[in-house]
Design an enzyme around this catalytic site. Structure first.
Site, PDB file in Angstrom:
ATOM      1  N   ASP A 411       0.866  -1.170   0.000  1.00 41.94           N
ATOM      2  CA  ASP A 411       0.000   0.000   0.000  1.00 41.94           C
ATOM      3  C   ASP A 411       0.909   1.228   0.000  1.00 41.94           C
ATOM      4  O   ASP A 411       2.096   1.131   0.330  1.00 41.94           O
ATOM      5  CB  ASP A 411      -0.897  -0.024   1.238  1.00 41.94           C
ATOM      6  CG  ASP A 411      -1.816   1.180   1.308  1.00 41.94           C
ATOM      7  OD1 ASP A 411      -2.301   1.615   0.250  1.00 41.94           O
ATOM      8  OD2 ASP A 411      -2.007   1.698   2.419  1.00 41.94           O
ATOM      9  N   ASP A 585      -1.932  -0.976   5.777  1.00 42.46           N
ATOM     10  CA  ASP A 585      -2.232  -0.443   7.103  1.00 42.46           C
ATOM     11  C   ASP A 585      -3.647   0.078   7.267  1.00 42.46           C
ATOM     12  O   ASP A 585      -4.086   0.333   8.381  1.00 42.46           O
ATOM     13  CB  ASP A 585      -1.266   0.688   7.440  1.00 42.46           C
ATOM     14  CG  ASP A 585      -1.608   1.976   6.697  1.00 42.46           C
ATOM     15  OD1 ASP A 585      -1.966   1.892   5.500  1.00 42.46           O
ATOM     16  OD2 ASP A 585      -1.506   3.061   7.302  1.00 42.46           O
TER      17      ASP A 585
END
Length: 689
Positions: A411, A585
């Protein structure tokens, strides 16, 4: 007054958790469940019971959860069946489970201490027997005296230190089954019996030192296993404890205040942002969201609920399963080999005494101590190495999966970047308008906006749309905060942004800057050098994602990804045979994290993402991902080497004992040596070169 059988069954029924659909479940503490063999046997027998829909045993917590079909729920029958299998059970209580675990640890330490005392002091009398005293051969009377002293010290120590194995073997035999503690117990008892027989009859050798040495090494292995379970439980408590340490209290004027959970009072109004754990039981009075309920239901999709019931996660380690299967084969094979050694030796004219000594030597020399140490020692070492490098490992199975990965998905926000975005210069009036909605979200950009605004009112009727934005009501008007498309805006900006606006009103754009982690390029290069490919999946705009990819040296990237997009991409790569490591996350990463072959999340990640991840790393360095891969691969190599060493040892030692080249004392030394070699090899796991 004693509790009758029927009364006991009725009493246990009070511990059933009943659901609205008529189904029910029962949680039990099974303290004597130790290995994957126990797990498989218990789950299989439970699922065969009438009315049982599913059964799952958590070895870390010794917790068995049995789910019943609608209208069923015989709790007493479950407990009775477990008792017949040799696994007494009681209703699960976390405090009782911790107490049982601590008590087991104390018992193992005490047994080890007694065995260690026995080894050292028995050797004082046994060494002169076979080495001579002051360089002189002992006379018959002195030899017998030394043997008696050795027995007086060694036998009580062996009997006490062997109690964990004797109790386990007795329960197994009562259930008409044989676990790996049965041959161990038989070997120890026969060794003591032969030693006393030799001492009484004035024979040449006694093997009290062999019995107590064998138990000392076995207890070390069992204690290491106990410590591994304790560490796994501690990591789960740190990362997955569903009781948050603080709650966000909504006070007068919608002022948000962090308060300890134990200070929350009935009637308090709390803010639970999407991705947060529910700090206490309560009722949802406003807003809607989705809650990760996979730890309870086993389903990966989030579900809308108001209360989360704690349940531990259990991963079955591939290497531990392999060791348990080998140990399961060991029991009947070693019994057969020992019996054939005794019968064959007697038939060939050795006599019952010598034949029995050879059979006992076979039982001792083939003791699976090295096999039992092979995996726990490696996993403890690997977990400790990673902990010192800022990585928490949830289970040994996580390391095994991580060692297999060949492709890494990152990410962007919070992973490649530090996750601490700063709001660019924006009019204070615009910030004040969007702040009530931003305060209700845990997204890093919304948090940055709320931080810039400071304390203030909170939006009402808030709903978060993962990967899109958040909507709610401010001053009686419905508004949205999120991506441009979420607000119906066409944006061609090349920087990270959020849009805010009321229904049928103007749209306000907020721009942010989030610095990259300093070692992103180094991390990607190191992964590539280890044969792993990498790509970036982000929900951000193409411009920021492209710049992050260029800085990281990643050619393959995708922007504007929704949570479903990320999960679908992981699924597609899996179908292609790739072993994906997902590093994310945010709330929009949780699905991909759960579906990936292995998953990592930074310590700043949302609780939902940490729950879905196998490992959690702290600090600003992304190179910990590389460290984790290196240690996982090292652990895999050390575990396989240990299996090979244990197998080679048995191939050599067993035939030697069968033909009389090894007596029980030498067998104990050889077994101890094999365990020492396996342990020393495990200490090489993850060592920096």
């Amino acid at each position: 007054m004693a509790l009758t059988y029927e009364a006991a069954r009725t009493d246990l029924g009070a511990f059933l958790s009943r659901r609205e659909d008529g189904r029910s479940s029962l949680d039990l503490l099974v303290p004597d469940a130790r290995c994957a063999g126990c797990m498989a046997k218990i789950e299989r027998e439970m699922q065969a019971l009438p009315g049982v829909a599913a059964a799952r045993l958590n070895l870390t917590q010794k917790r068995l959860t049995v789910e019943f079909r609608a209208g069923a729920g015989d709790a007493g029958g479950v407990v009775d069946t477990l008792a017949r299998l040799g696994y007494p059970a009681t209703p699960y209580d976390p405090g009782q489970a911790r107490e049982a675990h601590d008590r087991e640890g104390r018992q193992l330490i005490l047994a080890m201490a007694v065995a260690g005392f026995g080894v050292m002091n028995t050797m004082m009398f046994s060494v002169p027997i076979w080495a001579g005293l002051f360089g002189q051969e002992l006379g018959p009377a002195t030899r017998v005296l030394m043997m008696w002293f050795s027995g007086i010290v060694g036998a009580p120590c062996a009997l006490y230190a062997g109690m964990p194995f004797f109790r386990s073997a007795w329960r197994s035999l009562k259930a008409r089954r044989a676990n790996m503690d049965v041959p161990i117990s038989i070997g120890v008892i026969l060794t003591l019996a032969i030693s006393f027989s030799e001492t009484v009859l004035g024979g040449r050798d006694a093997y009290f030192d062999a019995a107590v040495s064998l138990l000392f090494l076995l207890l070390i292995g069992r204690w290491l296993e106990h410590r591994l379970r304790a560490r796994a439980s501690s990591a789960a408590a740190d990362l997955l404890a569903l009781q948050a340490p603080t709650a966000t209290l909504i006070g007068a004027g919608d002022v948000l205040t962090a308060t300890p959970v134990d200070k929350v009072q009935p009637g308090d109004l709390l803010l639970v942002r999407p991705g947060d754990r529910l700090p206490v039981d309560g009722e949802i009075v406003s807003g809607a969201s989705e809650l990760d309920n996979s730890l309870l239901t086993g389903e990966t999709a989030p579900v809308a609920v108001a209360r989360l019931v704690e349940m531990g996660a259990q991963s079955k380690s591939k290497y531990v399963r392999l060791a348990d299967k080998a140990a399961a084969i060991y029991v009947p094979v070693v019994h057969t080999v020992a019996l054939l050694t005794f019968a064959g030796g007697w038939a060939l004219g050795l006599g019952p005494r010598e034949a029995l000594i050879r059979a006992v030597a076979v039982l001792i020399v083939t003791c699976p101590c090295a096999l039992g140490l092979a995996v726990p020692a490696v996993q403890i070492t690997a977990s400790a190495r990673l902990f010192r490098r800022g990585v928490l490992v949830k289970s040994g199975a996580a390391l095994e999966r991580l060692a297999d990965v060949d492709h890494v998905i990152f990410d962007k926000t919070g992973v490649l970047t530090l996750g601490r975005p700063r709001l660019r210069d924006t009019a204070a009036a615009a910030i004040a308008m969007a702040a009530p909605l931003a305060r209700a979200s845990r997204h890093p950009l919304a948090h940055a906006l709320a931080e810039a605004a400071g304390d203030g009112p909170l939006a009402e009727d808030v709903t978060e749309h993962p990967g899109e934005g958040v909507e709610g009501v401010v001053d009686g008007r419905r508004c949205r905060l999120g991506k441009a498309a979420f607000l119906g805006v066409q944006s061609h900006a090349a920087e990270t942004e959020l849009w805010f606006g009321f229904d049928n009103d103007i749209r306000i754009r907020f721009a942010f800057v989030d610095p990259m982690r300093a070692d992103v390029a180094q991390t990607v290069a190191a992964l590539r050098a280890r044969g792993l490919s990498a790509e970036i999946l982000s929900g951000d705009l193409p411009g920021p994602v492209e710049r992050a990819a260029a800085a990281a040296g990643v050619a393959r990237w995708r922007a504007g990804c929704t949570p479903a997009d990320k999960a679908a991409i992981v699924d597609e790569l899996t179908r292609q045979g790739r072993k994906v490591l997902m590093v994310g996350d945010g709330l929009n990463d949780a699905g991909a994290l759960a579906k990936a072959h292995a998953a990592m999340a930074p310590g700043t990640a949302l609780e939902a993402s940490q729950n879905a991840a196998d490992l959690v790393f702290s600090g600003e360095s992304l190179m910990t991902v590389v460290d984790a891969v290196d240690v996982a691969r090292s652990a895999r190599a050390r575990a396989m080497e240990n299996f090979g060493l244990a197998a080679l040892y048995n191939l050599i030692a067993a035939p030697a004992a069968m033909v009389g080249l090894v007596n029980p004392f030498v067998a104990a030394i050889a077994m101890s040596g094999s365990s020492l070699v396996v342990t020393l090899n495990a200490l090489r796991t993850g060592a920096r070169r």
